[in-house]
Enzyme design. Structure first.
Site, mmCIF file in Angstrom:
data_model
loop_
_atom_site.group_PDB
_atom_site.id
_atom_site.type_symbol
_atom_site.label_atom_id
_atom_site.label_comp_id
_atom_site.label_asym_id
_atom_site.label_seq_id
_atom_site.Cartn_x
_atom_site.Cartn_y
_atom_site.Cartn_z
ATOM 1 C CG HIS A 116 -1.667 1.302 1.408
ATOM 2 N ND1 HIS A 116 -2.859 1.568 0.776
ATOM 3 C CD2 HIS A 116 -1.372 2.410 2.135
ATOM 4 C CE1 HIS A 116 -3.279 2.776 1.109
ATOM 5 N NE2 HIS A 116 -2.378 3.314 1.929
ATOM 6 C CD GLU A 117 2.135 3.443 3.660
ATOM 7 O OE1 GLU A 117 2.350 4.533 3.078
ATOM 8 O OE2 GLU A 117 1.163 3.265 4.412
ATOM 9 C CG HIS A 141 5.761 11.446 -5.454
ATOM 10 N ND1 HIS A 141 6.775 11.592 -4.540
ATOM 11 C CD2 HIS A 141 5.671 12.651 -6.074
ATOM 12 C CE1 HIS A 141 7.254 12.819 -4.590
ATOM 13 N NE2 HIS A 141 6.602 13.483 -5.525
ATOM 14 C CG HIS A 171 0.572 6.378 -0.660
ATOM 15 N ND1 HIS A 171 -0.594 6.947 -1.145
ATOM 16 C CD2 HIS A 171 0.251 5.805 0.529
ATOM 17 C CE1 HIS A 171 -1.572 6.726 -0.276
ATOM 18 N NE2 HIS A 171 -1.086 6.039 0.742
#
Length: 226
Positions: free
Chosen positions: A96-97, A104, A100
């Site tokens: 999940h991280e 980006h 991100h």
């Protein structure tokens, strides 16, 4: 107004319940090892590399559920239980991280917007409560109105966060399946971990939105009295 207060209390209870749920769900699936044998770090590293982010580092951090992506220093930070363990919870949170980080790199519009207004939100969220208090104490509607404007920016930030979080989870789930990080039988556990985490953001946004409505009603009520 009474009805709004009831809704705020219910939203607050939902927020507390969501926090307990995410901790309970994380703990439950921490005891279930991923069939792939991948640790959170290994899954995150493979996911980054498969998306061309070979130079983006992954660092362990202390604590539980302290995982996050740092867009300023461009680094994925994973809590130690996620970084080192090969469980459904660890792999789910780690990916999940990374979702991100991919957002980006691809300039995902909602993430870009969130990054741009973040400095403003930091300021207005700190000032808004004082404006409300001063406005109520001194019966100054202009201060209450300004507080509403400031607080609206903070609420908008939380609403913008929702699609960012859901998109990161969807990216993570799709890549985890495509890359073989999890089996079909493990999808249920991954979904539970990711959905529990998303619920905390939904509850927080709902609570803030209801608080904003309460302040608006106070402002409207004061205006009518004048």
């Amino acid at each position: 107004m009474t009805f709004i207060y009831i809704l705020i209390i219910l939203a607050f209870i939902l927020t507390i319940w969501a926090q307990f749920r995410v901790k309970g769900t994380f703990k439950k699936w921490t005891s279930v090892h991923a069939n792939s044998g991948l640790t959170g770090y290994q899954a995150a590293r493979r996911m980054l590399d498969s998306n061309g982010l070979h130079d983006l580092p992954i660092e362990p951090v202390r604590g539980v559920l302290t995982d996050h992506y740092d867009p300023i220093h461009r680094v994925v930070r994973l809590s130690e239980p996620v970084y080192y363990e090969n469980t459904i919870s660890a792999v789910s949170v780690a990916c999940h991280e990374v979702g991100h980080a991919i957002q980006h790199a691809e300039h995902y519009p909602m993430l870009v917007l969130r990054h741009r207004i973040f400095p403003i939100v930091n300021f207005v969220s700190g000032v808004a409560p004082f404006l409300f208090i001063a406005g109520i104490l001194f019966s100054a509607l202009n201060l209450i109105g300004l507080g509403i404007i400031f607080f609206s920016v903070a609420v908008a930030f939380q609403v913008i966060t929702l699609p960012v979080e859901f998109n990161a989870s969807n990216r993570a789930r799709d890549i985890m399946i495509a890359e073989g990080f999890i089996t079909n039988d493990e999808e249920r556990g991954v979904a539970k971990v990711l959905n529990a985490a998303a619920l905390t953001y939904v509850a927080a946004a709902l609570l803030s939105l209801l608080e904003l409505v309460r302040y608006i009603l106070i402002f409207v009520g004061g205006s009518r009295q004048e």
